[in-house]
Design an enzyme around this catalytic site. Structure first.
Site, short mmCIF file in Angstrom:
data_model
loop_
_atom_site.label_atom_id
_atom_site.label_comp_id
_atom_site.label_asym_id
_atom_site.label_seq_id
_atom_site.Cartn_x
_atom_site.Cartn_y
_atom_site.Cartn_z
N GLU A 20 -8.33 -1.60 -17.05
CA GLU A 20 -7.30 -1.57 -15.87
C GLU A 20 -5.93 -1.16 -16.33
O GLU A 20 -5.32 -1.80 -17.15
CB GLU A 20 -7.48 -2.93 -15.16
CG GLU A 20 -6.27 -3.46 -14.15
CD GLU A 20 -6.35 -4.78 -13.59
OE1 GLU A 20 -7.05 -5.47 -13.95
OE2 GLU A 20 -5.44 -5.00 -12.96
N ASP A 53 -6.25 -9.56 -9.07
CA ASP A 53 -6.31 -8.21 -8.66
C ASP A 53 -7.55 -7.83 -9.85
O ASP A 53 -8.35 -6.86 -9.69
CB ASP A 53 -4.99 -7.46 -9.25
CG ASP A 53 -4.21 -7.24 -8.19
OD1 ASP A 53 -4.86 -7.75 -6.82
OD2 ASP A 53 -3.16 -6.91 -8.10
N ASP A 81 -6.77 -12.17 -13.63
CA ASP A 81 -6.19 -12.74 -12.53
C ASP A 81 -6.78 -11.93 -11.15
O ASP A 81 -7.96 -11.45 -11.42
CB ASP A 81 -4.61 -12.13 -12.35
CG ASP A 81 -4.24 -10.51 -12.32
OD1 ASP A 81 -5.64 -9.84 -12.21
OD2 ASP A 81 -3.50 -10.13 -12.59
N ASP A 96 -7.62 -7.56 -16.17
CA ASP A 96 -6.75 -8.68 -16.34
C ASP A 96 -7.53 -10.09 -16.01
O ASP A 96 -8.48 -10.02 -15.01
CB ASP A 96 -5.42 -8.42 -15.52
CG ASP A 96 -4.43 -7.59 -16.00
OD1 ASP A 96 -4.79 -7.10 -17.22
OD2 ASP A 96 -3.60 -6.92 -15.43
#
Ligand code: 1YM
Length: 683
Positions: free
Chosen positions: A473, A550, A548, A546
């Site tokens: 990403e 997203d 998180d 990541d």
């Protein structure tokens, strides 16, 4: 008045209560002699029995596949199968499964109770025969019925007994309660005995899996048992199935009974999709078959289907309640019938013109959810994982049943039929448009198909077995990964932003998407329906995002793409999820990484750090420099990765529609309860 018949029919099992009636000496002698003879027979049978069960204990894998968690749960399915068979024979309405304290299992039903009288062939009671003779499952009683449930291993109750530390059977039958106990892998402690009276009928079995066999794990997973029994309840309409967890701190219970059977199953799979119309199309029928033994039996088949407004097909097939992942003759028969009938109807109504090509199977099943369920007295399971139905006669059975009944449905419901054909024509048009788009790409230059994307930093090795593709990403993390990697075996493909949600897009748009195009070319096996897993360039495809919201969204988008267009990658375990650390603690010049909150606490404790000692929390991969990313996430000797598995395609299907479909509610629910998805991942 006729004299009452005084002769007492000798029970075939010993009474535990003492017989106080006086006997004449000669009578007693005769009985003793007979008992001795019976004992000798019993001993002889027992030796054979124990040799049989010993073979099971020596090679449990041959009988239950594995002694890992799957094998442990398999024991439950075997006993449940017998209860379900009794229900399918029409004698039992309710089955209950309980996980007890100490991870023993109790299965009970309200059927006729396993036969208690002596079986001529074995000299043992029916119960003891069923529980000690391999493959005794068949009929030794009079007539009727055959074993239909459980086809995958279908090894029978004796295997469960062989692999148990102890096993108790209670049979309620003919007003009496009968009991027998086995210990140490199937040794009967005593013979079947009457221990009480009752007014009901049924069978109650409790067992403790032998920890010396199931060395890896003897703890039952309630969710696995609950989910499987829910499926069994869907596949066998009207049977009430109760599930309880009675272990301390884990209390749970569920009750399943679906009067609508597989019709309700289809509705539940379509629950978070928008159906084209309410009706579930249902076809059912049976076909006589003569078994090798000369016995007459039946193949029973049923199909339920419902169209929804999505683009993928969800066809799940079963034989004898076993999910046939690899398909087989029942699916082939269904495929022939639905393609034939829809084409005929579309031509007859002139919706499909004479000069137009036939609609394909993938056209007629776009947005179709279907369950195909067959009960066969002698199923042949083939294929790599023995989940492909091989009986050739089933093809015709399905083709005829679905052929006539689907045709009738279309005739009787012209409005719905029109909706179906219109949807299918749209699918056909989209297919033709997508083909054009692909040909366009091809025409523009063969270059594009053979040239790897510019963003890909490929590895130097060309041996797919050692090659890994990291899909990363963000460009900045991609940069670090390119610098930090092992150039020989690790390739990096950075993704910019979010990829297209393939669940909501039509094929045409999907092919036009650059990020997706890059992945397809990099991986090298093409896409469904032409995906060829033997051509892939990497045997590990690692999603690195990541930690998180997203990041997890991108991960799901990627998994959905692989699930829809390169499913064998997931089925064969080529997809992994990288596990970057969440925290870094520096202490005396050394760095310690933690991958969870628990681990952070452990490190703090280990290093004796005071409260408030600083640590770094990684918000994204981009915060790590190349050497840190290598050390923590990419170095094969040190990294941790999750391998994505597809144990339950139906559940995965639900997760993907919940997350990616049009409905917002299930997505919200999921985000609250993220652990659910991780269940589909093997650690
Ligand atoms: C909790 C597990 O095993 N129930 C069960 C098993 C049998 C019967 C009834 C049964 C079958 C028949 C006749 C028949 C079995 N019987 C046999 C065998 N529950 C559980 N309930 N009477 C009772 O099929 O003819 C095997 S299983 F072989 F003895 F007939």
């Amino acid at each position: 008045m006729e004299e009452e018949n005084k002769e007492v029919v000798t029970p075939q099992v010993e009474e535990s209560t003492e017989n106080t009636a006086a006997h004449e000496a000669s009578e007693m002698n005769r009985e003793e002699v007979e008992l001795e003879k019976a004992d000798a027979e019993y001993t002889a049978t027992n030796i054979q029995v124990l040799e049989g069960l010993e073979a099971v204990r020596k090679r449990p894998g041959m009988y239950i596949g594995t002694t890992s968690s799957a094998g442990l749960h398999h024991l439950v399915w075997e006993i449940v199968d017998n209860a379900i068979d009794e229900a399918l024979a029409g004698y039992c309405t309710e089955v209950t499964v309980t996980i007890n304290e100490g991870d023993t299992i109790t299965v009970s039903d309200n059927g006729r109770g396993i036969p208690i009288d002596t079986v001529a062939k074995t000299g043992l009671s029916g119960v003891e025969t069923v529980y000690t003779i391999l493959h005794a499952g068949g009929k030794f009683g009079e007539g009727g019925g055959y074993k239909v449930s459980g086809g995958l291993h279908g090894v029978g109750a004796s295997v469960v007994n062989a692999l148990s530390e102890w096993l108790d059977v209670y049979v309620h039958k003919d007003g009496g309660i009968y009991y027998i106990r086995f210990e140490n892998g199937g040794h009967a402690v005593d013979r079947l005995k009457k221990v009480g009276t009752c007014t009901d009928t049924g069978t109650i079995v409790t067992f403790k899996p032998d920890p010396t066999i199931f060395v890896e794990n003897t703890v039952y997973d309630y969710e696995i048992i609950r989910d499987r029994l829910k499926q069994v309840a869907y596949l066998n309409r009207g049977i009430k199935i109760n599930v309880y967890d009675k272990r301390e701190g884990k209390a749970a219970e569920n009750h399943f009974c679906f009067e609508g059977g597989i019709k309700e199953y289809v509705e539940s799979i379509n629950k978070n999709k928008e159906p084209l119309f309410e009706e579930v199309i249902y076809c059912e029928g049976k076909e006589p078959i003569t078994l090798a033994s000369g016995t007459e039996a039946h193949i029973y088949a049923e199909v339920a289907m419902q169209y929804n407004d999505e683009y993928s097909a969800n066809i799940f097939s079963f034989c004898n309640n076993v999910h046939t992942h690899e398909g087989g003759t029942h699916e082939e028969g269904f495929r022939m019938a639905i393609t034939r009938v829809i084409n005929a109807y579309a031509r007859q109504t002139k919706m499909l013109k004479d000069n137009e090509d036939n609609l394909t199977y993938s056209d007629v099943t776009e947005g179709l959810t279907a369950i195909i369920s067959v009960k066969h007295p002698n199923p042949q399971f083939e294929g790599q994982t023995k989940t492909k139905l091989g009986n050739f006669e089933v093809r015709k059975t399905l083709s005829q049943i679905v052929g006539t009944q689907l045709d009738r449905f279309l005739m009787e419901n012209p409005k719905l039929a029109k909706q179906i054909v219109e949807k299918i024509l749209m699918a056909a048009n989209a297919r033709l448009a997508a083909r054009k788009a692909r040909e366009e790409v091809r025409r523009k230059g063969t270059l594009e198909l053979t040239t790897l994307p510019g963003k890909l930093a490929d590895c130097s090795s060309k041996n797919p077995e050692v090659c890994e593709l990291y899909i990363v990403e963000g460009n900045s993390a991609g940069g670090s990964a390119k610098e930090g990697r092992n150039r020989e075996t690790q390739a990096i493909l950075p993704l910019r932003g979010k990829i297209l949600n393939v669940e909501k897009a039509q094929a045409k748009r999907i092919f036009a998407n650059a990020e997706i195009g890059n992945m397809i070319t990099a991986i090298g096996g093409g896409i469904d329906p032409e995906f060829d897993v033997s051509k892939i360039r990497y045997h590990k495809i690692v999603i690195m995002t990541d930690a998180d919201v997203d990041g997890s969204h991108i991960r799901i988008l990627l998994l959905t793409f692989f699930y829809r267009f390169m499913r064998p990658l997931i089925e064969q375990g080529y997809i992994y999820i990288a596990q970057p650390p969440l925290y870094k603690v520096e202490y005396h010049g050394k760095q310690y990484y933690a991958y969870s909150d628990d681990q952070l606490e452990t490190i703090k404790k280990h290093l004796n750090l005071k409260a408030g000692y600083p640590f770094q929390r990684y918000k994204g991969l981009g915060e790590m420099d190349p050497s840190q990313l290598w050390e923590t996430t990419m170095d094969p000797d040190r990294r941790k990765m999750l391998r994505v598995s597809l144990d339950d395609a139906i559940q995965a299907e639900q997760v993907f529609t919940d997350l990616m479909g049009d409905n917002v509610e299930p997505r919200k629910e999921f985000i609250h309860n993220n652990a659910k998805f991780v269940k589909n991942l093997d650690i």
